[in-house]
Scaffold this active site. Sequence first.
Site, PDB file in Angstrom:
ATOM      1  N   GLU A 110     -33.891  47.638  51.679  1.00  0.00           N
ATOM      2  CA  GLU A 110     -33.462  46.844  52.839  1.00  0.00           C
ATOM      3  C   GLU A 110     -34.282  47.185  54.069  1.00  0.00           C
ATOM      4  OE1 GLU A 110     -29.241  47.144  53.511  1.00  0.00           O
ATOM      5  OE2 GLU A 110     -28.821  46.670  51.421  1.00  0.00           O
TER       6      GLU A 110
ATOM      7  N   HIS B 120     -26.201  42.182  53.809  1.00  0.00           N
ATOM      8  CA  HIS B 120     -25.382  43.418  53.857  1.00  0.00           C
ATOM      9  C   HIS B 120     -24.231  43.274  54.871  1.00  0.00           C
ATOM     10  CE1 HIS B 120     -25.530  48.022  52.949  1.00  0.00           C
ATOM     11  NE2 HIS B 120     -24.277  47.596  53.089  1.00  0.00           N
TER      12      HIS B 120
ATOM     13  N   MET C 125     -14.423  51.584  39.219  1.00  0.00           N
ATOM     14  CA  MET C 125     -13.074  51.131  39.606  1.00  0.00           C
ATOM     15  C   MET C 125     -12.500  52.049  40.689  1.00  0.00           C
ATOM     16  SD  MET C 125     -11.085  48.638  39.030  1.00  0.00           S
ATOM     17  CE  MET C 125     -10.691  47.747  37.511  1.00  0.00           C
ATOM     18  N   GLY C 126     -13.228  52.166  41.800  1.00  0.00           N
ATOM     19  CA  GLY C 126     -12.704  52.886  42.963  1.00  0.00           C
ATOM     20  C   GLY C 126     -11.880  51.918  43.805  1.00  0.00           C
ATOM     21  N   ARG C 127     -11.757  52.224  45.102  1.00  0.00           N
ATOM     22  CA  ARG C 127     -10.922  51.375  45.965  1.00  0.00           C
ATOM     23  C   ARG C 127     -11.391  49.920  45.967  1.00  0.00           C
ATOM     24  NH1 ARG C 127     -12.288  55.611  48.828  1.00  0.00           N
ATOM     25  NH2 ARG C 127     -10.723  57.153  49.399  1.00  0.00           N
ATOM     26  N   ILE C 128     -12.703  49.732  46.174  1.00  0.00           N
ATOM     27  CA  ILE C 128     -13.205  48.352  46.299  1.00  0.00           C
ATOM     28  C   ILE C 128     -13.187  47.652  44.937  1.00  0.00           C
ATOM     29  CG2 ILE C 128     -15.126  46.900  47.084  1.00  0.00           C
ATOM     30  CD1 ILE C 128     -15.912  49.216  49.013  1.00  0.00           C
TER      31      ILE C 128
ATOM     32  N   ARG D  76     -24.716  49.287  46.548  1.00  0.00           N
ATOM     33  CA  ARG D  76     -26.018  49.693  47.077  1.00  0.00           C
ATOM     34  C   ARG D  76     -27.103  49.047  46.219  1.00  0.00           C
ATOM     35  NH1 ARG D  76     -23.772  50.657  51.059  1.00  0.00           N
ATOM     36  NH2 ARG D  76     -23.604  52.599  52.231  1.00  0.00           N
TER      37      ARG D  76
ATOM     38  N   THR E 164     -22.314  44.409  45.781  1.00  0.00           N
ATOM     39  CA  THR E 164     -22.006  44.658  47.200  1.00  0.00           C
ATOM     40  C   THR E 164     -21.979  46.159  47.466  1.00  0.00           C
ATOM     41  OG1 THR E 164     -19.652  44.562  46.646  1.00  0.00           O
ATOM     42  CG2 THR E 164     -20.623  42.558  47.566  1.00  0.00           C
TER      43      THR E 164
HETATM   44  C1  DGY Z   1     -20.645  50.929  53.675  1.00  0.00           C
HETATM   45  O1  DGY Z   1     -19.719  51.212  54.450  1.00  0.00           O
HETATM   46  O2  DGY Z   1     -21.137  51.771  52.925  1.00  0.00           O
HETATM   47  C2  DGY Z   1     -21.121  49.515  53.644  1.00  0.00           C
HETATM   48  O3  DGY Z   1     -22.273  49.365  52.909  1.00  0.00           O
HETATM   49  C3  DGY Z   1     -21.316  48.961  55.031  1.00  0.00           C
HETATM   50  O4  DGY Z   1     -20.101  48.845  55.636  1.00  0.00           O
END
Ligand code: DGY
Length: 315
Positions: free
Chosen positions: A263, A281, A154-157, A234, A232
């Site tokens: 990747e 990505h 639960m960080g920013r994203i 890693r 989304t």
């Molecule tokens: C990040 O910034 O770490 C994303 O994976 C790409 O923008």
Amino acid sequence: MKYKALITRALPDAAQQKLSEVFDLVINPHDRALTHDEIILQIADCDALICLLTDTIDKAVIDAAPRLKAICNYAVGYNNIDVEYATAKGIVVCNTPGVLTESTADLAWALLMSAARRIVEGDQMMRRGEFPGWEPLMLLGNDVWGKTIGIIGMGRIGQAMARRAGGFGMKVLYSGSAAKALDFPATYCDLDSLLQQSDFISIHAPLTVQTRHMIGTPQFEQMKDTAVLINTARGAIINEAELVLALQNKTISAAGLDVYEREPALAQGLAALPNVVLAPHIGSASIDTRTRMAIMTAENAIAVILGQEPIARVN
Ligand code: DGY
């Protein structure tokens, strides 16, 4: 005398212009990533390195640049950099937090909706000319509204993801190192409870020694067989080969992925599965966001070189 910086891949103009006020720039002339050897060759007399998440910045690169003062990643994640070694060498490592939060959460939601409602399968059916007309049992997916979403990290994203869940009347669970003071309803729990109770699970943790392969067969077996997994963050947080098995065996219902363990390669069998949505990505890939990231990267490098505090340093 100007300082010198290596940019491992051309950035939006505004950022390069800003950098050129302070640095003589060596910019990768190719429309491809530099190899590790090419970075080592180019970096010898550089004061700053502007690099990508796909560049491995290890001891060999750092040792090849005795003048290096700043390593500025054009990304929020920095698992590609040997931060410990950079720190030991007195090099400041910077990243781009904050400016890509909302775009990445938007993309995570796009994957969640697409995987839940089988949008890609439907699109393919239409393009193949195989739409038979409305049918009662065609492409039935999973409802999103009113369900439970589990946020790992639960960080920013993670928080931006969870805020959007409020609009769908969802219950939010989250796991991580500690409960947080949040300005929206969410329940902190351990990872096992999150895996068992969530209809949707979205990963927003950094890749570290602790999180590498934190989701594999034992975790898939705890999830609901209707669960949809979104990543989304890693790729290597998930054991991708074991995800393929879980999707093949219907241990879980579906997945939406923007990131991959190796990747740009995909685990064998992944691309053949109908119940996974695959994005290349692109979480931060909007014009505005990539421009903001580039400018922040440039400002970080300039600040370090001028002896000021950068906007975002990780060491
Ligand atoms: C990040 O910034 O770490 C994303 O994976 C790409 O923008």
